[in-house]
Scaffold this motif. Structure first.
Motif, mmCIF file in Angstrom:
data_model
loop_
_atom_site.group_PDB
_atom_site.id
_atom_site.type_symbol
_atom_site.label_atom_id
_atom_site.label_comp_id
_atom_site.label_asym_id
_atom_site.label_seq_id
_atom_site.Cartn_x
_atom_site.Cartn_y
_atom_site.Cartn_z
ATOM 1 N N ALA A 182 44.495 25.728 -3.433
ATOM 2 C CA ALA A 182 44.744 26.945 -3.683
ATOM 3 C C ALA A 182 42.924 27.146 -5.377
ATOM 4 C CB ALA A 182 45.788 26.644 -5.638
ATOM 5 N N MET A 183 42.459 25.565 -5.178
ATOM 6 C CA MET A 183 41.544 25.863 -6.005
ATOM 7 C C MET A 183 40.427 26.099 -4.995
ATOM 8 S SD MET A 183 39.890 21.871 -7.020
ATOM 9 C CE MET A 183 40.218 21.386 -6.055
ATOM 10 N N LEU A 184 40.347 25.572 -4.095
ATOM 11 C CA LEU A 184 39.444 25.867 -2.474
ATOM 12 C C LEU A 184 39.774 27.814 -2.996
ATOM 13 C CD1 LEU A 184 36.858 26.122 -0.860
ATOM 14 C CD2 LEU A 184 39.281 25.066 1.033
ATOM 15 N N ARG A 185 40.301 28.317 -2.913
ATOM 16 C CA ARG A 185 40.784 29.710 -2.750
ATOM 17 C C ARG A 185 39.791 30.537 -4.112
ATOM 18 N NH1 ARG A 185 39.899 33.068 0.710
ATOM 19 N NH2 ARG A 185 40.988 32.834 1.453
ATOM 20 N N ALA A 186 40.436 29.829 -5.104
ATOM 21 C CA ALA A 186 39.567 30.052 -6.657
ATOM 22 C C ALA A 186 37.557 30.008 -6.656
ATOM 23 C CB ALA A 186 40.305 29.555 -7.729
ATOM 24 N N ASP A 187 37.577 29.097 -5.859
ATOM 25 C CA ASP A 187 36.137 28.717 -5.864
ATOM 26 C C ASP A 187 35.353 29.715 -4.744
ATOM 27 O OD1 ASP A 187 36.584 26.457 -7.638
ATOM 28 O OD2 ASP A 187 35.948 24.972 -6.123
ATOM 29 N N VAL A 188 36.052 30.341 -3.755
ATOM 30 C CA VAL A 188 35.544 30.861 -2.223
ATOM 31 C C VAL A 188 35.048 32.455 -3.869
ATOM 32 C CG1 VAL A 188 35.805 32.906 -0.154
ATOM 33 C CG2 VAL A 188 36.689 29.842 -0.337
ATOM 34 N N GLU A 189 36.418 32.994 -3.915
ATOM 35 C CA GLU A 189 36.302 34.034 -4.351
ATOM 36 C C GLU A 189 35.274 34.502 -5.580
ATOM 37 O OE1 GLU A 189 38.078 36.674 -3.466
ATOM 38 O OE2 GLU A 189 39.034 35.032 -1.992
ATOM 39 N N LEU A 190 35.204 33.580 -6.015
ATOM 40 C CA LEU A 190 34.104 33.184 -7.618
ATOM 41 C C LEU A 190 32.605 33.141 -6.869
ATOM 42 C CD1 LEU A 190 33.781 32.557 -10.418
ATOM 43 C CD2 LEU A 190 33.529 29.764 -9.906
ATOM 44 N N ASN A 191 32.535 32.824 -5.812
ATOM 45 C CA ASN A 191 31.221 32.827 -5.345
ATOM 46 C C ASN A 191 31.257 34.294 -4.269
ATOM 47 O OD1 ASN A 191 28.917 32.344 -3.242
ATOM 48 N ND2 ASN A 191 29.809 31.071 -2.314
ATOM 49 N N ARG A 192 31.862 35.256 -3.585
ATOM 50 C CA ARG A 192 32.050 36.360 -3.642
ATOM 51 C C ARG A 192 31.994 37.025 -4.666
ATOM 52 N NH1 ARG A 192 35.084 37.753 0.741
ATOM 53 N NH2 ARG A 192 36.345 35.813 0.612
ATOM 54 N N THR A 249 33.889 34.148 -13.809
ATOM 55 C CA THR A 249 31.817 34.065 -13.110
ATOM 56 C C THR A 249 31.600 32.830 -12.877
ATOM 57 O OG1 THR A 249 31.336 35.052 -15.484
ATOM 58 C CG2 THR A 249 31.879 36.786 -13.962
ATOM 59 N N PHE A 250 30.473 33.040 -12.029
ATOM 60 C CA PHE A 250 29.695 31.362 -12.242
ATOM 61 C C PHE A 250 28.845 31.737 -13.782
ATOM 62 C CE2 PHE A 250 28.630 31.249 -8.082
ATOM 63 C CZ PHE A 250 29.735 29.920 -7.396
ATOM 64 N N HIS A 255 31.104 20.379 -4.535
ATOM 65 C CA HIS A 255 30.405 21.500 -3.814
ATOM 66 C C HIS A 255 32.118 22.400 -3.882
ATOM 67 C CE1 HIS A 255 31.700 18.494 -1.179
ATOM 68 N NE2 HIS A 255 31.846 18.955 -0.357
ATOM 69 N N ALA A 256 32.144 23.453 -3.479
ATOM 70 C CA ALA A 256 33.565 23.857 -3.323
ATOM 71 C C ALA A 256 34.164 23.624 -2.920
ATOM 72 C CB ALA A 256 33.700 25.591 -2.648
ATOM 73 N N GLY A 257 36.025 24.008 -3.880
ATOM 74 C CA GLY A 257 37.349 22.716 -3.795
ATOM 75 C C GLY A 257 37.339 21.403 -3.627
ATOM 76 N N TYR A 258 36.704 20.750 -4.434
ATOM 77 C CA TYR A 258 35.998 19.584 -5.043
ATOM 78 C C TYR A 258 36.124 18.609 -5.701
ATOM 79 C CZ TYR A 258 36.493 18.705 -0.130
ATOM 80 O OH TYR A 258 36.602 19.003 1.895
ATOM 81 N N ASP A 295 19.838 36.306 -1.846
ATOM 82 C CA ASP A 295 20.585 36.221 -0.622
ATOM 83 C C ASP A 295 21.145 36.062 -0.262
ATOM 84 O OD1 ASP A 295 17.738 36.700 -0.111
ATOM 85 O OD2 ASP A 295 17.355 34.795 0.168
ATOM 86 N N GLY A 296 22.230 36.023 -1.406
ATOM 87 C CA GLY A 296 24.126 35.780 -1.205
ATOM 88 C C GLY A 296 24.677 36.485 -1.471
ATOM 89 N N PRO A 297 26.083 36.664 -1.152
ATOM 90 C CA PRO A 297 26.936 35.378 -0.950
ATOM 91 C C PRO A 297 26.763 35.705 0.340
ATOM 92 C CG PRO A 297 28.787 37.241 -1.558
ATOM 93 C CD PRO A 297 27.560 38.003 -1.928
ATOM 94 N N VAL A 298 26.774 33.988 0.753
ATOM 95 C CA VAL A 298 27.220 33.694 2.225
ATOM 96 C C VAL A 298 28.209 32.748 2.307
ATOM 97 C CG1 VAL A 298 24.577 34.501 3.114
ATOM 98 C CG2 VAL A 298 24.781 32.402 2.248
ATOM 99 N N GLY A 299 28.392 32.110 3.817
ATOM 100 C CA GLY A 299 28.887 31.172 3.413
ATOM 101 C C GLY A 299 30.588 31.506 4.314
ATOM 102 N N ARG A 300 30.546 30.300 5.603
ATOM 103 C CA ARG A 300 31.881 30.291 6.656
ATOM 104 C C ARG A 300 33.199 30.818 5.882
ATOM 105 N NH1 ARG A 300 34.101 25.970 8.035
ATOM 106 N NH2 ARG A 300 33.521 24.305 7.733
ATOM 107 N N MET A 301 33.509 30.345 4.860
ATOM 108 C CA MET A 301 34.872 30.127 4.087
ATOM 109 C C MET A 301 34.845 31.544 3.704
ATOM 110 S SD MET A 301 34.887 26.829 2.472
ATOM 111 C CE MET A 301 35.169 25.081 2.979
ATOM 112 N N LEU A 302 34.109 32.605 3.592
ATOM 113 C CA LEU A 302 34.173 33.306 2.812
ATOM 114 C C LEU A 302 34.392 34.643 3.673
ATOM 115 C CD1 LEU A 302 30.515 34.457 1.758
ATOM 116 C CD2 LEU A 302 32.151 34.064 -0.005
ATOM 117 N N ASP A 303 34.477 34.599 4.810
ATOM 118 C CA ASP A 303 35.589 35.377 5.919
ATOM 119 C C ASP A 303 36.674 34.190 6.484
ATOM 120 O OD1 ASP A 303 33.913 37.016 5.878
ATOM 121 O OD2 ASP A 303 32.373 35.782 7.382
#
Length: 245
Positions: free
Chosen positions: A165-175, A66-67, A27-30, A126-134
């Motif tokens: 840095a890794m987690l931020r890149a993953d979150v933006e990819l989801n966004r 992109t994914f 999952h994201a960041g790992y 139905d996305g993107p969703v996730g609390r880390m997006l905000d």
């Protein structure tokens, strides 16, 4: 686009004697290490953690934009190991990667997974969703520090900075992942929810039925219970492989 060999994608060499393979996406960041409690195999079926760009041995690489690009590169890297019945397992963020890999294989008339397994993730449309997006960087840093402490470790500032840095890149990819009309896959989908998941409730996953023939499973536990390799989850992952043999 740089094509990376399978040695970069898989920390462990697949066995040529495997009856089937489940490719497990972190999952994201790992990185692939999150599957450290999982067995290498169960009844002849391998569980193969996948190492994504920007993690551990791949720190020098950047995540694609992109994914879809990530899925393309992953297929290039793993293609030779799709020679036995196989499946993809993605949890939360990586469930979308698993879906994109599956749709790209289908579009290219490539080998089809025995099953697509998605855990704690809403359907693409139905996305993107996730609390880390905000979350801003300060909030993400606090999240990382809390996770590291929960593992019984001290959050060293340099380690936290790298992980941020890794987690931020993953979150933006989801966004950036917007799919108004999902492509239906021909392989069966198993959508896995968790009873105590306060991030993605099982009922939020109903949209997967628009992406293909979907079976819904609900297991006991919180959002990251999968890390503990619950026997019922491992058995569910193997079941789809066995049905295709």
């Amino acid at each position: 686009m740089t094509v990376i060999g399978a040695g970069a994608w898989l920390p462990r060499q697949p066995s040529p004697a495997a009856a089937g393979r489940v490719f497990c996406l972190p999952h994201a960041g790992y990185g692939a290490g999150v599957f450290g409690k999982w067995p290498d195999r169960l009844s002849g079926i391998e569980f193969l953690p996948v190492e994504l760009p920007g993690r551990l041995t791949r720190f020098g690489e950047s995540m694609p934009d992109t994914f879809g690009e990530l899925a393309h590169d992953m297929i290039d890297g793993l293609g030779r190991y799709l020679d036995v019945p196989f499946a993809f397992f993605g949890h939360c963020w990586s469930g979308l990667i698993a879906y994109d890999v599956t749709t790209q294989l289908q579009a290219a008339d490539g080998p089809s997974p025995a099953c697509l397994y998605v855990s704690s993730q809403v359907a693409p449309q139905d996305g993107p969703v996730g609390r880390m997006l905000d979350m801003d960087d300060a909030a993400l840093t606090a999240e990382l520090e809390s996770t590291i402490r929960a593992q019984g470790k001290d959050p060293h500032p340099q380690l936290v900075a790298v992980c941020l840095a890794m987690l931020r890149a993953d979150v933006e990819l989801n966004r950036r992942y917007i799919v108004p009309e999902p492509l239906r896959v021909t392989c069966p989908i198993t959508a896995i929810g968790w009873t105590d998941d306060d991030e993605v409730r099982p009922e939020q996953m109903a949209g997967w039925s628009m992406c293909g023939d979907t079976t819904f499973e609900r297991f006991d536990g919180h959002h990251e219970r999968f890390l503990d390799a619950p026997p019922e989850l491992l058995e569910a992952l193997c079941a789809g492989i066995r049905r295709s043999v």
